[in-house]
Design an enzyme around this catalytic site. Structure first.
Site, mmCIF file in Angstrom:
data_model
loop_
_atom_site.group_PDB
_atom_site.id
_atom_site.type_symbol
_atom_site.label_atom_id
_atom_site.label_comp_id
_atom_site.label_asym_id
_atom_site.label_seq_id
_atom_site.Cartn_x
_atom_site.Cartn_y
_atom_site.Cartn_z
ATOM 1 N N HIS A 106 -8.824 -29.739 -32.582
ATOM 2 C CA HIS A 106 -10.170 -28.521 -31.860
ATOM 3 C C HIS A 106 -10.589 -29.294 -30.931
ATOM 4 C CE1 HIS A 106 -8.957 -26.069 -35.320
ATOM 5 N NE2 HIS A 106 -9.265 -27.081 -36.141
ATOM 6 N N LYS A 158 0.962 -1.298 -0.056
ATOM 7 C CA LYS A 158 0.126 0.092 0.153
ATOM 8 C C LYS A 158 0.802 1.141 -0.043
ATOM 9 C CE LYS A 158 -3.503 2.348 2.636
ATOM 10 N NZ LYS A 158 -4.618 2.331 3.695
#
Length: 525
Positions: A277, A140
Site C-alpha cells: 500500500h 475539424k
C-alpha cells in the site's frame, strides 16, 4: 447522406517514414491519388509510386527552408471545405481547389530533439507549424476527411478502406480524437520545454500529456475506471520496465511497484525493499542480495505477504528461491539471472518486471496532485543529506555504527507516508510506522510491530533494542522521542525546528540518546 466517404486523394507528409512505402502502395493500388511534400514525396517515389507535389495544389514552390509549403488555401481549402454546401463547392471550383479526402501527417520530431539535448535553435527549428495546422483542419472537418497522425493507425485505415471502400463516420471521429490528442500533446511538449529552458517554474498555464500504455480492469476499487499512461521520459522504473511473466499489472500494482523501485534506487549497496500500500514494510542493504532480502523480510513478515519486492541488483537464484516461499504480487529488478527467472516462473501469477537500469533519485521531476477544481504541482523530493550538514544537538555523539544506520533510516523515511517513523539496525529496518495523524502513534506502532516480529522470530528482545530511529519531521513534543527511547532506540535523526526542540533535546540527554538535526524535512502525503 451516407456516412461512408470515398477516398480519391490523399495528402501525405510524414517525419516518421515507418511503413510509408507499403502504405503508399496500398493506397495507390486502390486508385487513390497521392500528394506529398519534400522528403516524403522522395521516399514514395523511391518505392516506384507516382506522386503529385503539393506545389501543384498551391501554385507556390516550397520556400524558406520548407517552412512554408502547406499553409495555403489550396491545401486548407481542400481539407476544410464542406462537401454538402453549395457555396463551399462553388468556391473550390472557382479557385481550382482540389478536395483532400485523407490526410496522413506526423509531426517534426520535437520530443526526440529535446530528449537528445539539442540547443535552443535546433529545438525551435523542430517545432512543426504546417503539420498541426493541417491536422487540426482535417480533424475539424472529419465529417468528410479522414486524418491519420500515427503509423499504428495505418493498418486500421487500410482495413477500413477494404471493408467499406471508404471511411465511416465513426472511424473518422475516432481518428479526429487521436489527432486532437496528438496536437495537444505536441503543444504541451513545446510549452514544457520552453518553460524549462527559460527557467519559468510556474508558467501562467500548465498542461500535462501522456501516451496510453494500458487500459486496466479497474482502479483502486472495482467501481473505478483506470488506465496507465507513460510520459515519454524513459526514466527507469515501472513505466519502462519489460514484463517477463504474470498477469497484467493492476492500478495498485503500478503505484506500489513505482514506490518500491524508487525507494530501492536510493542505495548503492545491494538492497531490497518490500512495499505494501505504497509504504515500505521492510527495507535493507546487505553484503549480498539474499542478505538484504532476508533482513527486509524479517522487519515485518506479516505485512510482506502479498507485497511488492524491488531490488537494485540483478536477481540471483538463491534470492529468488527465498522470495518464492511467500505470495508476492510483483518483483521488479534491473535484471535476472536465468536460474532466478526459472525459479519464479513456477509462480504463474507473479508479475516479473525487468528495468535494465536503476532510477536516479536525484533526477528532477514534477509531482502532480489533483484537488477539487484544480491541481497542485511541486518538484519531486530529490533532497539528499550530506553527513557534514548534520548537527549533533545532544551531549552524546552518535557512534560510527549509529551514524551509518541513521543515514540509512533517513533515506527510508523519505519514502514512508507521514507521519513517518523508521527504526533501523545493521542497515535494515526493524520497525516502521506510517501515515498516522500523531507522530507518537507512529513511534509506538513501529515499536509494537517490532515486538510482534520478536515473537515470530523467537528473539529474547524486540529488534528495536539497540536501534536508531528516523523521523521525517520534527518531534513537536518530547513524548515521541521518549516512546522511541522506551522501544530501545539509542540515536535519533530528525529535522529539528520545533518550538519545543529544547524539551526534546533534554529528553534525549536524560535517556542517554545521541540526536542529530538535518535541517531538512521529508513529508510524504
Amino acid at each position: 447522406m451516407t456516412d461512408i466517404r470515398p477516398v480519391r486523394r490523399a495528402l501525405i507528409s510524414v517525419s516518421d517514414k515507418t511503413g510509408l512505402k507499403a502504405l503508399g502502395r496500398a493506397l495507390a493500388d486502390r486508385g487513390i491519388e497521392l500528394v506529398s511534400t519534400g522528403g516524403t514525396a522522395a521516399e514514395l517515389r523511391a518505392g516506384g509510386l507516382e506522386v503529385r507535389d503539393v506545389s501543384d495544389l498551391t501554385g507556390f514552390p516550397e520556400m524558406m527552408d520548407g517552412r512554408v509549403k502547406t499553409l495555403h488555401p489550396g491545401v486548407h481549402g481542400g481539407l476544410l471545405a464542406l462537401r454538402d454546401k453549395d457555396d463551399h463547392v462553388a468556391s473550390m471550383e472557382e479557385h481550382g481547389i482540389a478536395p483532400i479526402d485523407l490526410l496522413i501527417v506526423n509531426l517534426y520530431p520535437f520530443e526526440e530533439t529535446v530528449a537528445r539535448g539539442a540547443d535552443w535553435d535546433d529545438c525551435i527549428e523542430n517545432i512543426d507549424i504546417g503539420g498541426p495546422a493541417m491536422l487540426r483542419a482535417a480533424a475539424k472537418n472529419h465529417a468528410f476527411v479522414a486524418v491519420v497522425t500515427d503509423p499504428q493507425d495505418y493498418e486500421p485505415l487500410l482495413g477500413e478502406l477494404s471493408a467499406h471502400d471508404g471511411t465511416t463516420l465513426d472511424f473518422r471521429r475516432k481518428l479526429a480524437l487521436n489527432t486532437y490528442s496528438r496536437t495537444a500533446a505536441y503543444d504541451t511538449a513545446v510549452s514544457t520545454w520552453m518553460g524549462g529552458a527559460l527557467d519559468e517554474a510556474h508558467p501562467r498555464r500548465r498542461s500535462f500529456t501522456g501516451t496510453l500504455a494500458d487500459t486496466m480492469r479497474y482502479g483502486e476499487n472495482p467501481h473505478q475506471a483506470a488506465a496507465f499512461y507513460t510520459d515519454g521520459t524513459n526514466r527507469a522504473g515501472v513505466a519502462t520496465a519489460r514484463q517477463l511473466q504474470g498477469k497484467a499489472l493492476s492500478y495498485n500494482n503500478v503505484a506500489d511497484t513505482d514506490a518500491a523501485f524508487e525507494l530501492v534506487s536510493e542505495f548503492d549497496a545491494p538492497a531490497c525493499a518490500i512495499i505494501k500500500h505504497a509504504n515500505p514494510c521492510g527495507v535493507a542493504t546487505g553484503a549480498t542480495l539474499l542478505d538484504a532480502y532476508r533482513a527486509a523480510f524479517d522487519c515485518d513478515r506479516t505485512s510482506a505477504f502479498g507485497g511488492i519486492i524491488a531490488t537494485n541488483r540483478p536477481l540471483d537464484a538463491e534470492t529468488a528461491k527465498a522470495m518464492a516461499e511467500i505470495f508476492t504480487e510483483v518483483v521488479i529488478a534491473p535484471g535476472y539471472k536465468a536460474e532466478a527467472q526459472n525459479v519464479l516462473s513456477a509462480k504463474k501469477n507473479l508479475r516479473l518486471l525487468v528495468t535494465s537500469a536503476m532510477a536516479d533519485p536525484g533526477e528532477p521531476d514534477l509531482m502532480v496532485k489533483p484537488v477539487a477544481g484544480g491541481f497542485l504541482v511541486q518538484d519531486k523530493d530529490t533532497g539528499r543529506l550530506d553527513p557534514v550538514d548534520l548537527k549533533v544537538v545532544t551531549e552524546r555523539q552518535p557512534s560510527e555504527t549509529e551514524l551509518s544506520d541513521l543515514l540509512f533510516a533517513w533515506r527510508v523515511a523519505k519514502h514512508v507516508k507521514s507521519n513517518a517513523i523508521v527504526y533501523a539496525k545493521g542497515g535494515a529496518t526493524v520497525g516502521i510506522g506510517a501515515g498516522q495523524m500523531s507522530r507518537v502513534d507512529s513511534t509506538r506502532i513501529a515499536a509494537r510491530k517490532s515486538e510482534d516480529m520478536a515473537e515470530i522470530l523467537g528473539l529474547d528482545a524486540a529488534p528495536t533494542k539497540g536501534s536508531v530511529v528516523a523521523s521525517d519531521a520534527f518531534f513537536p513534543f518530547a513524548d515521541g522521542l521518549v516512546a522511541a527511547a522506551a522501544a530501545g532506540a539509542t540515536a535519533v535523526i530528525q529535522p529539528g525546528g520545533s518550538m519545543r526542540d529544547d524539551d526534546v533535546i533534554e529528553a534525549a540527554n536524560t535517556a542517554g540518546l545521541a540526536m542529530v538535526f538535518t535541517g531538512m524535512r521529508h513529508f510524504r502525503h
